[in-house]
Design an enzyme around this catalytic site. Structure first.
Site, short mmCIF file in Angstrom:
data_model
loop_
_atom_site.label_atom_id
_atom_site.label_comp_id
_atom_site.label_asym_id
_atom_site.label_seq_id
_atom_site.Cartn_x
_atom_site.Cartn_y
_atom_site.Cartn_z
N SER A 101 -20.32 26.73 38.99
CA SER A 101 -18.99 27.29 39.06
C SER A 101 -18.78 28.02 40.37
O SER A 101 -19.73 28.41 41.04
CB SER A 101 -18.73 28.26 37.90
OG SER A 101 -18.83 27.60 36.65
N SER A 119 -18.23 22.30 36.25
CA SER A 119 -18.01 23.39 37.19
C SER A 119 -16.73 24.14 36.83
O SER A 119 -15.66 23.55 36.71
CB SER A 119 -17.89 22.85 38.63
OG SER A 119 -17.91 23.91 39.57
N ASP A 152 -14.12 26.30 38.23
CA ASP A 152 -13.61 26.69 39.55
C ASP A 152 -12.25 27.36 39.39
O ASP A 152 -11.24 26.71 39.09
CB ASP A 152 -13.52 25.46 40.45
CG ASP A 152 -14.87 24.78 40.62
OD1 ASP A 152 -15.88 25.50 40.70
OD2 ASP A 152 -14.91 23.53 40.65
#
Length: 387
Positions: free
Chosen positions: A264, A302, A304
């Site tokens: 992340s 991830s 983000d």
């Protein structure tokens, strides 16, 4: 064993089993290497604290062989943030994350407390401690609802993340220590146990200042990096040249095909440009473009997120004001493009700084090496990024 603060205990870190190639202060930032990211000038500190009023505090938690984590606090101003909220917005690049408070920010366009970063399993503890801190402030005795904004990345490779070792005191310490000036980067605060592109990640920051004819505004960015991909620095394929990048083994028809690009990246964007939440969300969206420039593809696993706020005092939402209408000032849509560029450039450089300043770290049975400076310089010279 007592908690150790990384920045002031390097000799003790060695005893704790942490491999330390260089201290964070000895390692360079992107600017020190002559890396020029974009076209806009950096702010004086090249940090999120170049935005007037922004404060940053960090608690680094290192204990024994397995605990490598922490808290990073970003305060839009030094006053009572609940009584003087700031316009804010959240943009989700890929939503594999556990960020708290985003729906209320989306609905009301306001941020009413410090923005905190930590590890994944400690989000609820940090949010609880932040709530305790805010409702306990003088002047907040009548507060019945508070919206804690807490972001995270998963530092479970280097940290005993299941142990949930972040305490309320750690949160209070990060907030109370928040100050302007230079910001510690690398393996500190919420970046103590993170990994980026297979090397040590961490906290990074950068800023851009627009010239007077474009408004003279400042944009500052702070990142918590813990993601993968194919590291690219100012266009140079550093990850490929150094033989460490996502899908390398698969492309060479070796390895088990395990996705190593997950992780992340939390991005906090601050500006003194007067904006409403709509344009702040547009600004936050551009931070993801800066993330992409470094070689991230925002993989499936991830998380983000970009959180943006404006520190412009004329746009604060003051709870004491009971008027039926509120007058605000906002830059025009046509003014936004230079601010977009500033956000992209500052985000890209902040990510580089998070890795360049990070040091080799051992924890939880693993060692993650720092990005090798001399080898990286060699690649950058090869591709004409630096001389």
């Amino acid at each position: 064993m007592h908690k150790v603060v990384l920045a002031t205990a390097l000799t003790l870190l060695s005893a704790l089993g942490i491999a330390q190639n260089q201290t964070s202060n000895e390692r360079p930032r992107a600017a020190d290497l002559g890396i020029n990211v974009g076209v806009l000038p950096r702010g004086p500190l090249n940090a999120i604290t170049d935005v007037d009023g922004v404060l940053v505090g960090q608690t680094t938690i290192i204990r024994g062989d397995n605990i490598r984590t922490g808290v990073t606090a970003i305060l839009p101003h030094a006053g009572n943030l609940y009584r003087e909220k700031v316009p804010g917005a959240v943009f989700v690049g890929n939503g594999y994350g556990k960020m708290t408070g985003s729906t209320q920010v989306e609905e009301l366009g306001e941020i009413e407390g410090p923005v905190l970063l930590t590890n994944t399993t400690s989000v609820s503890q940090v949010a609880d401690a932040l709530t305790t801190y805010m409702i306990g402030l003088p002047g907040n005795e009548d507060v019945l609802s508070f919206n804690p904004v807490v972001g995270e990345t998963n530092d479970g490779y280097l940290n005993d993340i299941r142990g949930r070792h972040v305490s309320p005191d750690d949160v209070f310490a990060a907030i109370k220590s928040a100050k302007g000036g230079p910001v510690a980067e690398g393996a500190v605060g919420a970046g103590t146990g993170t990994v980026a592109f297979g090397w040590k990640g961490g906290i990074g920051t950068a800023s851009r200042r627009l010239p007077a004819n474009l408004g003279g505004y400042t944009v500052g960015v702070l990142v918590q990096t813990n993601f993968g991909g194919v590291l690219t620095i100012a266009g140079a394929p550093v990850g490929q040249e150094l033989g460490q990048y996502y899908l390398r083994e698969e492309l060479q028809k070796a390895g088990n095909g395990r996705d190593r690009a997950d992780g992340s990246c939390m991005i906090v964007v601050a500006t003194d440009a007067p904006m409403d939440s709509r344009n702040l969300k547009r600004l936050a969206a551009r931070a993801i473009l800066g993330l992409a420039r470094t070689g991230s593809a925002s993989s499936n696993g991830s998380g983000d997120y970009a959180i943006a706020f404006s520190t412009a005092s004329q746009n604060r939402i003051r709870t004491a004001d009971k008027a039926l209408t509120r007058h605000t000032e906002t830059v025009t849509n046509d003014t936004m493009s230079p601010l977009f560029e500033a956000t992209i450039e500052a985000t890209e450089e902040a990510i580089y700084n998070s890795m360049l300043k990070a040091t080799t770290t051992t924890g939880n049975g693993h060692t993650v090496k720092a990005l090798p400076i001399e080898e990286t310089k060699g690649v950058l010279k090869k591709y004409g990024v630096i001389r």
